[in-house]
Design an enzyme around this catalytic site. Structure first.
Site, short mmCIF file in Angstrom:
data_model
loop_
_atom_site.label_atom_id
_atom_site.label_comp_id
_atom_site.label_asym_id
_atom_site.label_seq_id
_atom_site.Cartn_x
_atom_site.Cartn_y
_atom_site.Cartn_z
N ARG A 1 -19.07 1.51 -42.01
CA ARG A 1 -20.05 2.47 -41.48
C ARG A 1 -20.24 3.62 -42.47
NH1 ARG A 1 -24.28 3.61 -38.06
NH2 ARG A 1 -24.09 5.73 -37.22
N GLU B 1 4.06 -2.28 -13.72
CA GLU B 1 5.42 -2.58 -14.22
C GLU B 1 6.21 -1.29 -14.43
OE1 GLU B 1 6.74 -5.72 -14.96
OE2 GLU B 1 4.94 -6.74 -14.23
N PRO C 1 0.82 -1.22 0.00
CA PRO C 1 0.00 0.00 0.00
C PRO C 1 0.85 1.27 0.00
CG PRO C 1 -0.90 -1.59 1.55
CD PRO C 1 0.38 -2.17 1.04
N GLU D 1 5.66 7.78 -15.70
CA GLU D 1 6.58 8.77 -15.10
C GLU D 1 7.89 8.10 -14.68
OE1 GLU D 1 3.39 8.40 -14.29
OE2 GLU D 1 2.52 10.26 -15.01
C1 FAD Z 1 -4.11 -4.52 -12.25
C2 FAD Z 1 -2.83 -4.39 -11.48
C3 FAD Z 1 -1.98 -5.48 -11.39
C4 FAD Z 1 -0.80 -5.39 -10.64
N1 FAD Z 1 -0.02 -6.50 -10.48
C5 FAD Z 1 1.01 -6.45 -9.63
C6 FAD Z 1 1.72 -7.65 -9.29
O1 FAD Z 1 1.43 -8.73 -9.80
N2 FAD Z 1 2.74 -7.56 -8.38
C7 FAD Z 1 3.08 -6.37 -7.81
O2 FAD Z 1 4.01 -6.38 -7.01
N3 FAD Z 1 2.44 -5.22 -8.09
C8 FAD Z 1 1.40 -5.23 -8.98
N4 FAD Z 1 0.69 -4.08 -9.25
C9 FAD Z 1 1.08 -2.83 -8.61
C10 FAD Z 1 1.71 -1.83 -9.57
O3 FAD Z 1 2.97 -2.26 -9.98
C11 FAD Z 1 1.74 -0.45 -8.89
O4 FAD Z 1 0.42 0.02 -8.79
C12 FAD Z 1 2.61 0.55 -9.65
O5 FAD Z 1 3.96 0.21 -9.53
C13 FAD Z 1 2.41 1.99 -9.17
O6 FAD Z 1 2.54 2.08 -7.78
P1 FAD Z 1 1.43 2.87 -6.95
O7 FAD Z 1 0.11 2.40 -7.40
O8 FAD Z 1 1.76 2.80 -5.52
O9 FAD Z 1 1.55 4.38 -7.44
P2 FAD Z 1 2.49 5.50 -6.77
O10 FAD Z 1 3.88 5.01 -6.69
O11 FAD Z 1 1.84 6.02 -5.54
O12 FAD Z 1 2.42 6.64 -7.89
C14 FAD Z 1 1.32 7.54 -8.00
C15 FAD Z 1 1.66 8.55 -9.09
O13 FAD Z 1 2.83 9.29 -8.72
C16 FAD Z 1 3.81 9.17 -9.73
N5 FAD Z 1 5.15 9.14 -9.14
C17 FAD Z 1 5.59 8.38 -8.09
N6 FAD Z 1 6.89 8.61 -7.87
C18 FAD Z 1 7.28 9.51 -8.80
C19 FAD Z 1 8.53 10.14 -9.11
N7 FAD Z 1 9.65 9.87 -8.42
N8 FAD Z 1 8.58 11.00 -10.14
C20 FAD Z 1 7.45 11.28 -10.85
N9 FAD Z 1 6.26 10.72 -10.62
C21 FAD Z 1 6.18 9.85 -9.61
C22 FAD Z 1 3.48 7.87 -10.44
O14 FAD Z 1 4.02 7.84 -11.75
C23 FAD Z 1 1.96 7.88 -10.43
O15 FAD Z 1 1.48 8.68 -11.48
C24 FAD Z 1 -0.47 -4.16 -10.01
C25 FAD Z 1 -1.34 -3.06 -10.12
C26 FAD Z 1 -2.51 -3.17 -10.81
C27 FAD Z 1 -3.44 -1.99 -10.85
#
Ligand code: FAD
Length: 417
Positions: free
Chosen positions: A301, A397, A145, A401
């Site tokens: 279409r 993945e 989280p 950004e």
């Molecule tokens: C459908 C789905 C499947 C997934 N499967 C897996 C899995 O199998 N295993 C696993 O481990 N994870 C998995 N994930 C997690 C996924 O890899 C993360 O959601 C992703 O890495 C982004 O992390 P976050 O959601 O915490 O976003 P955050 O890191 O909170 O980022 C929020 C925003 O801030 C930006 N941001 C953050 N840091 C910076 C920076 N330094 N500079 C500029 N912008 C920044 C980001 O680009 C984004 O726009 C999955 C997610 C989803 C939705």
């Protein structure tokens, strides 16, 4: 002033550059395409609505040998590196949600393959897939989280219990593909939190281990046929042999980190650069599917007494969609080829390919919806699903950004923030 062209006389490097696929590669592409067309596409809308893992489709993939380590190993061993990208594009052309249900297990498998010993590989990889009659899935749990983009700040802890030669894991994993329904979970946890990413290790959680619980299954915007859930680890005990790579190797790595020796950041970055073109190829498959659908629709279409494709606004949009798709594919093929040849990713070419393909998929699927007009916005037509599916490719993945950050650092050599 005209300068004389230097005549190239060197013969040391043979001219092997070619974009022509070999017979083997065409066979892989056509085989996966046939499965995608015959089995995956017809099932796509149903499993998207059900928001469930499409076990019968996985079973069918296992029966024909597409779901399992043998297929993955065959794709990996292509000397040009292109086969996995080709297979991924075709499978996700069929449907991304189902595609992820089939390809999701390759994430823990790749982790076991890269960090595990041959014994661990032999024991756990087959269990990630199960059998053709009773297929299983695997999960790779890194994100938490409070640790998504910043994976160095994982809070899940792994503590060693020497008396029992067991590891005890405690923490919460977030958004794990196949989380909680997997036979095998590979969990990345912190052993020495003060060392950040260098104090982390990957553990196999065997089937049925007590202390591993699935959190709520997440309701998603897209990729709904792929199961995503949080995973809770509550004093989850696993045998010492479940630490990937073994304890001696981990102890050595931690000792080096404590002495202040430089970490192998290059190797970690290379691992990401190697896997990103495949993720890009998945996005590419979605983009191509939407483009093909829109091209066909625009030819049929009619408005104002003629097919809508006869309007430049529509035809040029389709031309741009094709252009962007082909550009993304060339980046994916380049990065796939570089990875297999062991070339250095000096400009983060793997990240480039994933970034481009993810953004192209979102843009192309949105354009496709526009070309289909009102029909494009309904679930009677597949492009709205493709648009929902595409969006994840700018998020997981490594977000777009983060890809830009990696590329910017690679080309500048600076610690861009
Ligand atoms: C459908 C789905 C499947 C997934 N499967 C897996 C899995 O199998 N295993 C696993 O481990 N994870 C998995 N994930 C997690 C996924 O890899 C993360 O959601 C992703 O890495 C982004 O992390 P976050 O959601 O915490 O976003 P955050 O890191 O909170 O980022 C929020 C925003 O801030 C930006 N941001 C953050 N840091 C910076 C920076 N330094 N500079 C500029 N912008 C920044 C980001 O680009 C984004 O726009 C999955 C997610 C989803 C939705």
């Amino acid at each position: 002033m005209l300068t004389k062209l230097r005549v190239m006389t060197t013969t040391a490097e043979p001219a092997v550059f070619s974009l022509e696929l070999s017979d083997d590669q065409r066979a892989v592409r056509d085989w996966v395409h046939g499965f995608a067309e015959r089995v995956v596409r017809p099932a796509a809308a149903e499993w998207d609505e059900r928001e469930e893992t499409p076990w019968p489709v996985i079973q069918e993939a296992a029966r024909i040998g597409l779901y399992g380590f043998e297929a993955l190993a065959q794709f990996w061993t292509d000397p040009t590196g292109l086969s996995l990208a080709l297979a991924s594009e075709e499978l996700f052309w069929g449907d991304a949600g189902i595609g992820m249900s089939i390809m999701g297990s390759s994430l823990p498998v790749a982790a076991i393959y890269s960090a595990g010993t041959p014994e661990q590989l032999g024991e756990w990889v087959p269990q990630c897939y199960g059998t053709a009659d009773e297929p299983a899935v695997g999960a790779f749990c890194v994100s938490e989280p409070n640790a998504g983009s910043d994976v160095s700040s994982l809070r899940t802890r792994a503590r060693y219990d020497p008396a029992k030669d067991e590891w005890v894991l405690t923490g919460q994993k977030a958004w794990a593909t196949n989380g909680g329904i997997a036979a095998v979970h590979v969990v990345v946890a912190s052993v020495e939190p003060e060392l950040g990413a260098r104090g982390q290790a990957a553990f196999v959680i065997p089937p049925g281990t007590r202390g591993l619980e699935m959190g709520s299954k997440l309701k998603k915007h897209g990729l709904r046929a792929s199961h995503t859930a949080d995973v809770f680890l509550d004093d989850c005990r696993v045998p010492g042999t479940c630490l990937l790579g073994g304890k001696d190797k981990l102890d050595e790595r931690i000792a080096r980190a404590r002495e202040g020796a430089r970490g192998n950041g290059q190797a970690a970055m290379r691992t990401f650069e190697l896997s990103r073109p495949t993720v890009g190829a998945q996005a590419l498959g979605i983009a191509r599917a939407a483009y093909e659908y829109a091209l066909d629709y625009a030819g049929q279409r009619e408005q104002f007494g003629r097919p809508i494709i006869e309007n430049q606004a529509i035809a040029f949009a389709l031309a741009d969609m094709k252009l962007e798709i082909d550009a993304a594919r060339l980046l994916i093929w380049r990065a796939s080829w570089m990875g297999r040849q062991g070339k250095p990713f000096d400009a983060a070419e793997g990240s480039m390919s994933k970034l481009k393909a993810g953004e192209v998929a979102v843009w192309v699927t949105e354009r496709a919806m526009q070309i289909l007009g009102g029909n494009g916005y309904t679930r009677e037509y597949p492009v709205e699903r493709m648009h929902r599916d595409a969006k994840i490719y700018t998020i997981f993945e490594g977000t777009s950004e983060i890809q830009r950050l990696v590329i910017a650092r690679a080309i500048s050599g600076m610690q861009i923030r």
